[in-house]
Design an enzyme around this catalytic site. Structure first.
Site, PDB file in Angstrom:
ATOM      1  N   GLU A 257       0.801  -1.231   0.000  1.00  0.00           N
ATOM      2  CA  GLU A 257       0.000   0.000   0.000  1.00  0.00           C
ATOM      3  C   GLU A 257       0.833   1.281   0.000  1.00  0.00           C
ATOM      4  O   GLU A 257       0.577   2.206   0.778  1.00  0.00           O
ATOM      5  CB  GLU A 257      -0.968  -0.005   1.194  1.00  0.00           C
TER       6      GLU A 257
ATOM      7  N   GLU B  64      -5.870 -10.482  -2.063  1.00  0.00           N
ATOM      8  CA  GLU B  64      -6.771 -10.311  -0.907  1.00  0.00           C
ATOM      9  C   GLU B  64      -8.221 -10.191  -1.344  1.00  0.00           C
ATOM     10  O   GLU B  64      -8.991  -9.396  -0.812  1.00  0.00           O
ATOM     11  CB  GLU B  64      -6.386  -9.042  -0.121  1.00  0.00           C
TER      12      GLU B  64
HETATM   13  C1  XIL Z   1      -6.741  -6.503   7.723  1.00  0.00           C
HETATM   14  C2  XIL Z   1      -7.138  -7.741   8.528  1.00  0.00           C
HETATM   15  O1  XIL Z   1      -8.023  -8.519   7.742  1.00  0.00           O
HETATM   16  C3  XIL Z   1      -7.811  -7.331   9.822  1.00  0.00           C
HETATM   17  O2  XIL Z   1      -8.032  -8.474  10.654  1.00  0.00           O
HETATM   18  C4  XIL Z   1      -6.925  -6.325  10.580  1.00  0.00           C
HETATM   19  O3  XIL Z   1      -7.636  -5.850  11.700  1.00  0.00           O
HETATM   20  C5  XIL Z   1      -6.534  -5.165   9.689  1.00  0.00           C
HETATM   21  O4  XIL Z   1      -5.933  -5.644   8.501  1.00  0.00           O
HETATM   22  N1  XIL Z   1      -5.171  -4.592   3.255  1.00  0.00           N
HETATM   23  C6  XIL Z   1      -4.180  -5.404   3.751  1.00  0.00           C
HETATM   24  C7  XIL Z   1      -4.479  -6.359   4.837  1.00  0.00           C
HETATM   25  O5  XIL Z   1      -3.064  -5.398   3.202  1.00  0.00           O
HETATM   26  O6  XIL Z   1      -3.378  -6.590   5.666  1.00  0.00           O
HETATM   27  C8  XIL Z   1      -5.655  -5.894   5.668  1.00  0.00           C
HETATM   28  O7  XIL Z   1      -5.984  -6.916   6.603  1.00  0.00           O
HETATM   29  C9  XIL Z   1      -6.836  -5.576   4.772  1.00  0.00           C
HETATM   30  C10 XIL Z   1      -6.491  -4.461   3.811  1.00  0.00           C
END
Ligand code: XIL
Length: 380
Positions: free
Chosen positions: A176, A287
């Site tokens: 990110e 994701e």
């Molecule tokens: C999220 C997790 O799913 C949650 O459990 C945590 O509280 C916050 O992070 N982008 C990403 C992930 O790269 O690491 C994030 O995961 C979701 C958005």
């Protein structure tokens, strides 16, 4: 067709799932976590100051975890040939001090992956979120110097690599890093303390260290909304093109793909994959889930959508069409892996993001672990 999800795609790409450490815990550990969550929520409520004009909403009350194995565990083992930790391999979970590493969560997932013959990814080495606070501090109330932060980051990457380099197929090296404001590197004003202290070369440096630490893993730059927002897609393109020209060892772009039931259109997903492919890079989906809520719903924290048959069927068709697009891009040699951000709806982070407590139903299994129409559509 096979009743196991990943088998249906094995000639194209691996199908992965993010596994929450919670599903690998025993009852006593989960009870302790629940008590902590309750305590943290009480703290949060006590300190919460509503902004004027903000709609009123109910804080989500943590609920105790059911006893025994959660359905996610068996489903993760059966239907996926790739896993990634939802939180346990983030720096904040591991790096508690210069010589203080806690690998228990990462080890537990690796053991699970081995028992189930699954590949494992690493998420993530460098991110502006879920990093430990101490790393950016000098210990005397000031900011860490550039040299100190670089030394700490390099030490972290090398230590992680030493332990896991033979077990990890791909690593999200930087997560990110593109700004949503101007689509260039996110800076200090935009919450990146990495940029703030190390300057813009932090990305290249992290990749060079990652290459030393994980010489045989593919090295990924990962971000969200690349398929959704054209300017952001282009911003990432400019960044990786420059990195390739400078000889930085990035080989893969990760599309998080936190998308929704309507957006983006498949043509945009396809264009995004092919754009990065045109630079000779691979693409993986890191994701994915398909939220019930559109972007414009972000402002409304109230739970208000029925996950009725019409929605479930629409979601099934959308998953199917997107997976067909993925097959095409895999055949073209660009797309390598597709990872879903969770297993059952009940455990999805989308239940609390972007609207706390709203709920969502973005995955392939419902909260009780029953296959949804989307699962059936991908396996029949
Ligand atoms: C999220 C997790 O799913 C949650 O459990 C945590 O509280 C916050 O992070 N982008 C990403 C992930 O790269 O690491 C994030 O995961 C979701 C958005």
């Amino acid at each position: 067709m096979s009743k196991f999800l990943y088998e249906n795609y094995k000639d194209y790409f691996r199908v992965g799932a993010a596994v929450s450490g919670i599903i690998l815990m025993n009852d006593a550990e989960r009870e302790e976590l629940f008590q902590n969550m309750k305590r943290r929520m009480e703290e949060f409520k006590k300190n919460f100051k509503p902004q004027p004009g903000m709609p009123e909403f109910k804080f989500p009350e943590p609920e105790p975890f059911p006893k025994g194995d959660m359905p996610d565990k068996k489903l993760a083992a059966q239907h996926f040939n790739l896993v990634v930790a939802e939180n346990e391999c983030k720096m904040g979970s591991i790096y508690h001090g210069p010589d203080n590493f806690d690998f228990s969560g990462a080890d537990r997932l690796l053991k699970f992956a081995r028992e189930n013959n699954q590949a494992m990814r690493w998420h993530t080495l460098v991110w502006h979120n879920q990093s430990p606070r101490w790393i950016f501090e000098d210990g005397n109330g000031g900011k860490a110097s550039k040299e100190l932060l670089e030394e700490r980051l390099k030490n972290y990457i090398m230590t992680v690599g030493q332990r896991y380099k033979d077990d990890i197929c791909s690593v999200d090296v930087v997560n990110e890093c593109i700004s949503d404001k101007n689509f260039i590197l996110r800076d200090g004003a935009d919450r990146s303390q990495w940029f703030d202290i190390m300057g813009p070369d932090y990305v290249d440096k992290a990749f060079f260290w990652a290459k030393e630490a994980f010489p045989n893993s593919s090295l990924v730059i990962n971000d969200y909304n690349l398929e959704m927002i054209e300017d952001k897609r282009q911003g990432m393109y400019n960044l990786v093109k420059g990195m390739k020209e400078r000889g930085v060892p990035v080989d893969t772009v990760g599309l998080q793909m936190h998308i929704n039931i309507k957006n983006p259109p498949i043509s945009e997903i396809e264009q995004t994959i092919e754009l990065y492919g045109s630079l000779g890079l691979n693409v993986i989906v890191t994701e994915m889930e398909v939220s019930a809520y559109l972007d414009k719903d972000f402002e409304h924290p109230d739970p208000r959508r029925e996950y009725d048959q019409a929605f479930l069927d629409e979601q099934a068709e959308r998953y199917y069409q997107i997976f067909e697009c993925f097959k095409k891009e895999a055949k073209a040699g660009i797309l390598k892996d597709v990872v879903l951000w969770g297993v059952t709806d009940g455990m999805s982070w989308k239940n609390n993001f972007p609207a706390p407590g709203r709920g969502d139903a973005p995955l392939l299994f419902d909260k009780d672990g029953n296959p949804k129409p989307a699962f059936d559509r991908l396996t029949k």
